[in-house]
Design a protein around this motif. Structure first.
Motif, PDB file in Angstrom:
ATOM      1  N   ALA A  43       0.966  -1.364  -0.127  1.00  0.00           N
ATOM      2  CA  ALA A  43      -0.038  -0.084  -0.114  1.00  0.00           C
ATOM      3  C   ALA A  43       0.833   1.200  -0.076  1.00  0.00           C
ATOM      4  N   MET A  44       0.212   2.169  -0.586  1.00  0.00           N
ATOM      5  CA  MET A  44       1.076   3.695  -0.493  1.00  0.00           C
ATOM      6  C   MET A  44       0.163   4.479   0.037  1.00  0.00           C
ATOM      7  N   GLY A  45       0.666   5.545   0.816  1.00  0.00           N
ATOM      8  CA  GLY A  45      -0.365   6.630   1.452  1.00  0.00           C
ATOM      9  C   GLY A  45       0.355   7.882   1.562  1.00  0.00           C
ATOM     10  N   TRP A  46      -0.390   8.793   1.797  1.00  0.00           N
ATOM     11  CA  TRP A  46       0.056  10.125   2.213  1.00  0.00           C
ATOM     12  C   TRP A  46      -0.110  10.493   3.598  1.00  0.00           C
ATOM     13  N   TYR A  47       0.816  10.922   4.319  1.00  0.00           N
ATOM     14  CA  TYR A  47       0.454  11.655   5.578  1.00  0.00           C
ATOM     15  C   TYR A  47       0.876  13.106   5.585  1.00  0.00           C
ATOM     16  N   ARG A  48       0.375  13.947   6.618  1.00  0.00           N
ATOM     17  CA  ARG A  48       0.632  15.193   6.664  1.00  0.00           C
ATOM     18  C   ARG A  48       0.981  15.418   8.469  1.00  0.00           C
ATOM     19  N   GLN A  49       1.587  16.399   8.320  1.00  0.00           N
ATOM     20  CA  GLN A  49       2.006  16.834   9.774  1.00  0.00           C
ATOM     21  C   GLN A  49       1.723  18.599  10.112  1.00  0.00           C
ATOM     22  N   ALA A  50       0.814  18.914  10.606  1.00  0.00           N
ATOM     23  CA  ALA A  50       0.827  20.369  10.903  1.00  0.00           C
ATOM     24  C   ALA A  50       1.695  20.889  11.899  1.00  0.00           C
ATOM     25  N   PRO A  51       1.875  21.911  12.270  1.00  0.00           N
ATOM     26  CA  PRO A  51       2.790  22.526  13.231  1.00  0.00           C
ATOM     27  C   PRO A  51       2.009  22.180  14.545  1.00  0.00           C
ATOM     28  N   GLY A  52       2.806  21.641  15.643  1.00  0.00           N
ATOM     29  CA  GLY A  52       2.162  21.339  16.821  1.00  0.00           C
ATOM     30  C   GLY A  52       1.274  20.122  16.860  1.00  0.00           C
ATOM     31  N   LYS A  53       1.154  19.315  15.796  1.00  0.00           N
ATOM     32  CA  LYS A  53       0.053  18.508  15.744  1.00  0.00           C
ATOM     33  C   LYS A  53       1.193  16.889  15.370  1.00  0.00           C
ATOM     34  N   GLN A  54       0.485  15.592  15.523  1.00  0.00           N
ATOM     35  CA  GLN A  54       1.006  14.724  15.269  1.00  0.00           C
ATOM     36  C   GLN A  54       0.791  14.461  13.877  1.00  0.00           C
ATOM     37  N   ARG A  55       1.537  13.283  13.110  1.00  0.00           N
ATOM     38  CA  ARG A  55       1.353  13.216  11.908  1.00  0.00           C
ATOM     39  C   ARG A  55       0.213  12.259  11.774  1.00  0.00           C
ATOM     40  N   GLU A  56      -0.437  12.322  10.558  1.00  0.00           N
ATOM     41  CA  GLU A  56      -1.887  11.858  10.360  1.00  0.00           C
ATOM     42  C   GLU A  56      -1.967  11.220   9.005  1.00  0.00           C
ATOM     43  N   LEU A  57      -2.444   9.845   8.915  1.00  0.00           N
ATOM     44  CA  LEU A  57      -2.821   9.540   7.614  1.00  0.00           C
ATOM     45  C   LEU A  57      -3.831   9.876   7.124  1.00  0.00           C
ATOM     46  N   ILE A  58      -4.039  10.651   5.862  1.00  0.00           N
ATOM     47  CA  ILE A  58      -4.809  11.182   5.134  1.00  0.00           C
ATOM     48  C   ILE A  58      -5.503  10.637   3.963  1.00  0.00           C
ATOM     49  N   ALA A  59      -4.526   9.559   3.209  1.00  0.00           N
ATOM     50  CA  ALA A  59      -5.168   8.968   2.011  1.00  0.00           C
ATOM     51  C   ALA A  59      -4.187   7.785   1.786  1.00  0.00           C
ATOM     52  N   SER A  60      -4.949   6.686   1.273  1.00  0.00           N
ATOM     53  CA  SER A  60      -3.970   5.566   1.021  1.00  0.00           C
ATOM     54  C   SER A  60      -4.622   4.739  -0.062  1.00  0.00           C
ATOM     55  N   ILE A  61      -3.706   3.911  -0.643  1.00  0.00           N
ATOM     56  CA  ILE A  61      -4.339   3.339  -1.994  1.00  0.00           C
ATOM     57  C   ILE A  61      -3.576   1.780  -1.848  1.00  0.00           C
ATOM     58  N   SER A  62      -4.198   0.839  -1.875  1.00  0.00           N
ATOM     59  CA  SER A  62      -3.795  -0.644  -1.832  1.00  0.00           C
ATOM     60  C   SER A  62      -3.197  -0.856  -3.271  1.00  0.00           C
ATOM     61  N   THR A  63      -2.567  -2.094  -3.466  1.00  0.00           N
ATOM     62  CA  THR A  63      -2.107  -2.708  -4.702  1.00  0.00           C
ATOM     63  C   THR A  63      -3.320  -2.690  -5.827  1.00  0.00           C
ATOM     64  N   ARG A  64      -4.350  -3.243  -4.922  1.00  0.00           N
ATOM     65  CA  ARG A  64      -5.602  -3.452  -5.794  1.00  0.00           C
ATOM     66  C   ARG A  64      -6.367  -2.100  -6.256  1.00  0.00           C
ATOM     67  N   GLY A  65      -5.885  -1.243  -5.726  1.00  0.00           N
ATOM     68  CA  GLY A  65      -6.508   0.313  -5.963  1.00  0.00           C
ATOM     69  C   GLY A  65      -7.544   0.625  -5.045  1.00  0.00           C
ATOM     70  N   VAL A  66      -7.838   0.077  -3.896  1.00  0.00           N
ATOM     71  CA  VAL A  66      -8.834   0.456  -2.771  1.00  0.00           C
ATOM     72  C   VAL A  66      -8.152   1.619  -2.255  1.00  0.00           C
ATOM     73  N   THR A  67      -8.954   2.792  -2.238  1.00  0.00           N
ATOM     74  CA  THR A  67      -8.630   3.973  -1.707  1.00  0.00           C
ATOM     75  C   THR A  67      -9.368   4.354  -0.407  1.00  0.00           C
TER      76      THR A  67
END
Length: 116
Positions: free
Chosen positions: A33-57
């Motif tokens: 799977a591949m994903g995108w995380y983001r981290q805003a100032p003063g906040k924890q890193r969070e997973l916001i989007a992911s996609i599996s090898t089968r294309g499930v998002t």
């Protein structure tokens, strides 16, 4: 080992759009799977989007309907198209690769700043 290089961040106004890209290299056949995380100032890193090898998002509620993750296996890239950006989307965004269900590899991060 897997190497990830993400890019595409920048400065954009509220309501605008940006597209992030991530190029993967190395032992990519082990990635499930591949994903995108983001981290805003003063906040924890969070997973916001992911996609599996089968294309499930999957998407975090905060970005659902505005962000789209896509994967191009031909050139080993993953993108994140971001529309209708809000000031709260300001963060450093990281591409990530999952092995056996756990995210273990990260890009260097790309800054997204949304101004009003």
């Amino acid at each position: 080992q897997i190497q990830l290089v993400d890019s595409g961040g920048g400065l954009v106004q509220v309501g605008g759009s940006l597209k992030l890209s991530c190029v993967a290299s190395g032992n990519i056949f082990s990635v499930n799977a591949m994903g995108w995380y983001r981290q805003a100032p003063g906040k924890q890193r969070e997973l916001i989007a992911s996609i599996s090898t089968r294309g499930v998002t999957t998407y975090a509620d905060s970005v659902k309907g505005r962000f789209t993750i896509a994967r191009d296996k031909a050139d080993n890239t993953v993108s994140l198209e971001m529309n209708n950006l809000k000031s709260e989307d300001t963060a450093v965004y990281y591409c990530a690769a999952a092995i056996l269900g756990s995210y273990a590899y990260w890009g260097q991060g790309t800054q997204v700043t949304v101004t009003s």
